[in-house]
Design an enzyme around this catalytic site. Structure first.
Site, PDB file in Angstrom:
ATOM      1  N   LYS A 173       0.851  -1.192   0.000  1.00 44.65           N
ATOM      2  CA  LYS A 173       0.000   0.000   0.000  1.00 44.65           C
ATOM      3  C   LYS A 173       0.892   1.249   0.000  1.00 44.65           C
ATOM      4  O   LYS A 173       1.620   1.505   0.959  1.00 44.65           O
ATOM      5  CB  LYS A 173      -0.931   0.064   1.219  1.00 44.65           C
ATOM      6  CG  LYS A 173      -1.998   1.136   1.007  1.00 44.65           C
ATOM      7  CD  LYS A 173      -2.592   1.702   2.266  1.00 44.65           C
ATOM      8  CE  LYS A 173      -1.944   2.938   2.796  1.00 44.65           C
ATOM      9  NZ  LYS A 173      -2.039   4.147   1.964  1.00 44.65           N
ATOM     10  N   GLY A 225       7.168   5.286   7.830  1.00 49.47           N
ATOM     11  CA  GLY A 225       6.309   6.458   7.944  1.00 49.47           C
ATOM     12  C   GLY A 225       6.581   7.180   9.247  1.00 49.47           C
ATOM     13  O   GLY A 225       7.667   7.062   9.830  1.00 49.47           O
ATOM     14  N   GLU A 247      10.069   1.626  10.357  1.00 55.98           N
ATOM     15  CA  GLU A 247      11.077   2.635   9.975  1.00 55.98           C
ATOM     16  C   GLU A 247      10.408   3.985  10.165  1.00 55.98           C
ATOM     17  O   GLU A 247       9.520   4.343   9.384  1.00 55.98           O
ATOM     18  CB  GLU A 247      11.445   2.490   8.486  1.00 55.98           C
ATOM     19  CG  GLU A 247      12.241   1.267   8.135  1.00 55.98           C
ATOM     20  CD  GLU A 247      13.740   1.462   8.338  1.00 55.98           C
ATOM     21  OE1 GLU A 247      14.138   2.430   9.018  1.00 55.98           O
ATOM     22  OE2 GLU A 247      14.489   0.633   7.829  1.00 55.98           O
ATOM     23  N   CYS A 281      13.902  11.276   5.631  1.00 60.78           N
ATOM     24  CA  CYS A 281      13.893  10.902   7.051  1.00 60.78           C
ATOM     25  C   CYS A 281      15.247  11.158   7.697  1.00 60.78           C
ATOM     26  O   CYS A 281      15.332  11.454   8.880  1.00 60.78           O
ATOM     27  CB  CYS A 281      13.475   9.455   7.217  1.00 60.78           C
ATOM     28  SG  CYS A 281      14.500   8.332   6.265  1.00 60.78           S
ATOM     29  N   GLU A 378      10.613  16.774  14.527  1.00 56.10           N
ATOM     30  CA  GLU A 378      10.945  16.570  13.114  1.00 56.10           C
ATOM     31  C   GLU A 378      10.267  17.652  12.269  1.00 56.10           C
ATOM     32  O   GLU A 378       9.048  17.820  12.328  1.00 56.10           O
ATOM     33  CB  GLU A 378      10.478  15.188  12.655  1.00 56.10           C
ATOM     34  CG  GLU A 378      10.918  14.857  11.246  1.00 56.10           C
ATOM     35  CD  GLU A 378      10.491  13.457  10.802  1.00 56.10           C
ATOM     36  OE1 GLU A 378       9.358  13.039  11.101  1.00 56.10           O
ATOM     37  OE2 GLU A 378      11.311  12.780  10.142  1.00 56.10           O
TER      38      GLU A 378
HETATM   39  P1  NAP Z   1       2.534   8.388   7.634  1.00 56.71           P
HETATM   40  O1  NAP Z   1       1.447   9.384   7.702  1.00 56.71           O
HETATM   41  O2  NAP Z   1       2.881   7.652   8.846  1.00 56.71           O
HETATM   42  O3  NAP Z   1       2.130   7.376   6.445  1.00 56.71           O
HETATM   43  C1  NAP Z   1       2.954   6.331   5.979  1.00 56.71           C
HETATM   44  C2  NAP Z   1       2.115   5.270   5.301  1.00 56.71           C
HETATM   45  O4  NAP Z   1       1.218   4.681   6.247  1.00 56.71           O
HETATM   46  C3  NAP Z   1       1.215   5.809   4.180  1.00 56.71           C
HETATM   47  O5  NAP Z   1       1.043   4.792   3.214  1.00 56.71           O
HETATM   48  C4  NAP Z   1      -0.090   6.073   4.912  1.00 56.71           C
HETATM   49  O6  NAP Z   1      -1.229   6.081   4.062  1.00 56.71           O
HETATM   50  C5  NAP Z   1      -0.133   4.881   5.845  1.00 56.71           C
HETATM   51  N1  NAP Z   1      -0.955   5.124   7.042  1.00 56.71           N
HETATM   52  C6  NAP Z   1      -1.284   6.302   7.624  1.00 56.71           C
HETATM   53  N2  NAP Z   1      -2.060   6.094   8.709  1.00 56.71           N
HETATM   54  C7  NAP Z   1      -2.228   4.754   8.804  1.00 56.71           C
HETATM   55  C8  NAP Z   1      -2.936   3.910   9.705  1.00 56.71           C
HETATM   56  N3  NAP Z   1      -3.643   4.395  10.727  1.00 56.71           N
HETATM   57  N4  NAP Z   1      -2.872   2.584   9.492  1.00 56.71           N
HETATM   58  C9  NAP Z   1      -2.160   2.057   8.463  1.00 56.71           C
HETATM   59  N5  NAP Z   1      -1.493   2.815   7.577  1.00 56.71           N
HETATM   60  C10 NAP Z   1      -1.513   4.143   7.750  1.00 56.71           C
HETATM   61  O7  NAP Z   1       3.902   9.034   7.169  1.00 56.71           O
HETATM   62  P2  NAP Z   1       4.151  10.089   6.042  1.00 56.71           P
HETATM   63  O8  NAP Z   1       3.711  11.418   6.515  1.00 56.71           O
HETATM   64  O9  NAP Z   1       3.574   9.543   4.772  1.00 56.71           O
HETATM   65  O10 NAP Z   1       5.741  10.046   5.904  1.00 56.71           O
HETATM   66  C11 NAP Z   1       6.606  10.937   6.535  1.00 56.71           C
HETATM   67  C12 NAP Z   1       7.233  10.284   7.739  1.00 56.71           C
HETATM   68  O11 NAP Z   1       7.907   9.104   7.331  1.00 56.71           O
HETATM   69  C13 NAP Z   1       8.288  11.141   8.387  1.00 56.71           C
HETATM   70  O12 NAP Z   1       8.145  11.086   9.780  1.00 56.71           O
HETATM   71  C14 NAP Z   1       9.596  10.488   7.959  1.00 56.71           C
HETATM   72  O13 NAP Z   1      10.685  10.692   8.846  1.00 56.71           O
HETATM   73  C15 NAP Z   1       9.200   9.057   7.918  1.00 56.71           C
HETATM   74  N6  NAP Z   1      10.115   8.305   7.069  1.00 56.71           N
HETATM   75  C16 NAP Z   1      10.945   7.411   7.672  1.00 56.71           C
HETATM   76  C17 NAP Z   1      11.876   6.703   6.910  1.00 56.71           C
HETATM   77  C18 NAP Z   1      12.801   5.701   7.524  1.00 56.71           C
HETATM   78  O14 NAP Z   1      13.369   4.893   6.796  1.00 56.71           O
HETATM   79  N7  NAP Z   1      12.982   5.694   8.842  1.00 56.71           N
HETATM   80  C19 NAP Z   1      11.934   6.924   5.528  1.00 56.71           C
HETATM   81  C20 NAP Z   1      11.061   7.851   4.961  1.00 56.71           C
HETATM   82  C21 NAP Z   1      10.146   8.529   5.741  1.00 56.71           C
HETATM   83  P3  NAP Z   1      -1.938   7.474   3.630  1.00 56.71           P
HETATM   84  O15 NAP Z   1      -0.982   8.165   2.764  1.00 56.71           O
HETATM   85  O16 NAP Z   1      -3.121   7.027   2.901  1.00 56.71           O
HETATM   86  O17 NAP Z   1      -2.231   8.220   4.905  1.00 56.71           O
END
Ligand code: NAP
Length: 486
Positions: A173, A225, A247, A281, A378
């Site tokens: 997804k 995420g 992650e 990230c 962040e």
């Molecule tokens: P996010 O809101 O946590 O979303 C990540 C993924 O999870 C998306 O596909 C999202 O779908 C889905 N999701 C959201 N809420 C969910 C729930 N309740 N249940 C299941 N899935 C859910 O993160 P983001 O804003 O897209 O990404 C930015 C964050 O990712 C930052 O904090 C960044 O540091 C982190 N990140 C970490 C790494 C690493 O390797 N450590 C790498 C890249 C990014 P939807 O889009 O449909 O909401």
């Protein structure tokens, strides 16, 4: 450019049957594609297909599984330009960079196609000479892969390539904002892999995402995420006794010691902070520089920042595109304003760029202190706050003062400082005298609030497998060992 509008379920390309949603191009703020999410029934079909396909995929002779992954790599190479263009429309990242990420995706499929041959087991010492104890690495089964919007292709491949290589099947997804490149990939998977080995679904995290996480047909979750969502998914997985690899977010520090070359460190730090408009990230999100070189370093950072070409991501000369959404840009502008109200000074950038789309000036802040949000939370945007320190003890204490543990950078010529950084900064990756770069052959992941997963490298083969023990009685005496002892 027209892109396919379909997902892959059980080998068939299908359009979504759920609610509609739009994908906005961040470079102009306009709707680029109107799509339909996957329905509940489609999600259930996807996970069931993955479940059915898994035993045969795992049982496939290793060279055949390896060949199939090479076929995926070959097709990504052929469709590379279309994938890079889809990535540019959905992320706003420059096309030139997206082409590099396509190359990395090809490399990763090839690397894991070969590394799967390196996945060994061991023979454990036995209680009795007549016994053989085999410790084998077995796939989890069906892996649910959840991917964020900042690197939709790479962070998907980080999971899918090793997971498939060791015999899992997957349901992917993507983020709702960036599903387009996966639609091109869905065609590739459809023609290179047996039905059900890879399945793709789209839609909101709260419905489709949680549906995937809680589906009993899914054996393991690999999530990249935010820390907030990761914690929630960790709880859902714990309730279902389902392993999860998380992650999550970060607040990576850089320490520039007095023995570093200020001009070289400034260039490295600026790129570590502004690449992908700071939406990485492992972006450098806070810098501590020794007071003796502070002014020189700040001048050099401001010089590099002023030379960065922010603009149309389809222009070959563009180095940084827009932020992914207006909401995120407003959040970042709010953080800059709050820091300013608390005494910080903007020495470069500081504003949104007045043109269609979600462009933002790379921004440098000085006069910050450690209580400010820009030094603690962040930011995930193009903001680089710089703070002076006077001793090594102070620098290490400030850098370690965070709940996160993803990455850190140090700029120094002194090995003892590197050794101390390794010991005192509890991070997954430590960069020394280099901006944030990935080495696909080395593990990547964070500690503490940054999660617990290890992707890439040989470590990913371990991550997507679990140890299973086969205890084999080879003795001439057919009685079990227990009876032979009594
Ligand atoms: P996010 O809101 O946590 O979303 C990540 C993924 O999870 C998306 O596909 C999202 O779908 C889905 N999701 C959201 N809420 C969910 C729930 N309740 N249940 C299941 N899935 C859910 O993160 P983001 O804003 O897209 O990404 C930015 C964050 O990712 C930052 O904090 C960044 O540091 C982190 N990140 C970490 C790494 C690493 O390797 N450590 C790498 C890249 C990014 P939807 O889009 O449909 O909401």
């Amino acid at each position: 450019m027209s892109l396919p509008d379909h997902l892959l379920i059980d080998g068939e390309l299908v359009t979504g049957g759920g609610p509609e949603f739009n994908v906005v191009d961040p470079a102009n703020g306009e709707t680029f594609a109107a799509l339909r999410s996957s329905s509940e029934i489609q999600l259930a079909r996807a996970t069931a297909a993955a479940r059915r396909a898994q035993p045969a995929w795992h049982a496939l002779a290793q060279p055949e599984r390896s060949r199939a992954l090479h076929d995926v790599a070959d097709r990504i190479r052929v469709e590379g330009e279309q994938i890079a263009e889809a990535l540019t429309h959905e992320t706003g990242r420059p096309l030139t960079r997206n082409r590099l990420y396509v190359d990395m995706a090809v490399d990763l499929f090839r690397m894991y196609a070969e590394l799967t041959r390196a996945l060994g087991g061991r023979v454990a010492p036995s209680n009795d000479p007549g016994q053989l104890s085999l410790v084998l690495r077995a796939p989890y089964g069906v892996v649910g892969c959840l991917v964020p919007w900042n690197y939709p292709l790479l962070l998907m491949v980080f999971k899918v390539a090793p997971a498939l290589a060791v015999g899992n099947t997957v349901v992917i997804k993507p983020a709702s904002e960036t599903p387009l490149s996966l639609m091109v990939l869905s065609e590739i998977f459809a023609t290179t892999l047996p039905p059900g080995v890879v399945n793709t679904v789209i839609g909101s995290g709260q419905t489709v995402g949680e549906g995937l996480v809680t589906d009993p047909a899914v054996d393991m979750i690999a999530f990249t995420g935010s820390t907030e969502v990761g914690r929630r998914l960790g709880v859902l997985c714990a309730e279902a006794t389902k392993p999860s690899h998380l992650e999550l977010g970060g607040k990576d520090p850089a320490i520039v010691f007095a023995d570093a070359d200020p001009a070289i460190a400034a260039e490295a730090v600026a790129w570590a902070s502004f690449l992908n408009a700071g939406q990485v990230c492992t972006s450098t999100e806070r810098v501590y520089v020794h007071e003796s070189i502070h002014d020189q370093f700040v001048d050099a950072v401001v010089g590099v920042t002023g030379s960065i070409r922010v603009g149309d991501p389809f222009e070959e000369s563009t180095q940084v595109g827009p932020m992914r959404s207006d909401g995120r840009r407003r959040k970042v502008l709010g953080e800059i304003e709050a820091a300013g109200s608390a005494g910080a000074r903007v020495v470069a950038g500081g504003s949104a760029i007045d043109r269609p789309g979600f462009f933002m000036e790379p921004t440098v802040l000085v006069g910050v202190n450690h209580e400010m949000g820009v030094m603690r939370e962040e930011t995930f945007g193009p903001v680089l706050p710089i703070m002076a320190f006077s001793s090594d003890d102070e620098a290490f204490a400030l850098a370690a003062d965070t709940p996160y543990g993803l990455g850190a950078s140090v700029y120094t010529e002194t090995p003892a400082r590197v050794e101390r950084a390794y010991r005192e900064l509890n991070v997954g990756t430590l960069w020394v005298n280099d901006p944030v770069v990935d080495n696909l052959a080395a593990p990547f992941g964070g500690n503490r609030a940054s999660g617990d997963a290890r992707e890439l490298g040989l470590e990913a083969l371990e991550s997507f497998t679990t140890a299973r023990h086969v205890h084999w009685n080879l003795a001439q005496d057919p009685k079990p060992w227990w009876f032979r002892q009594t």
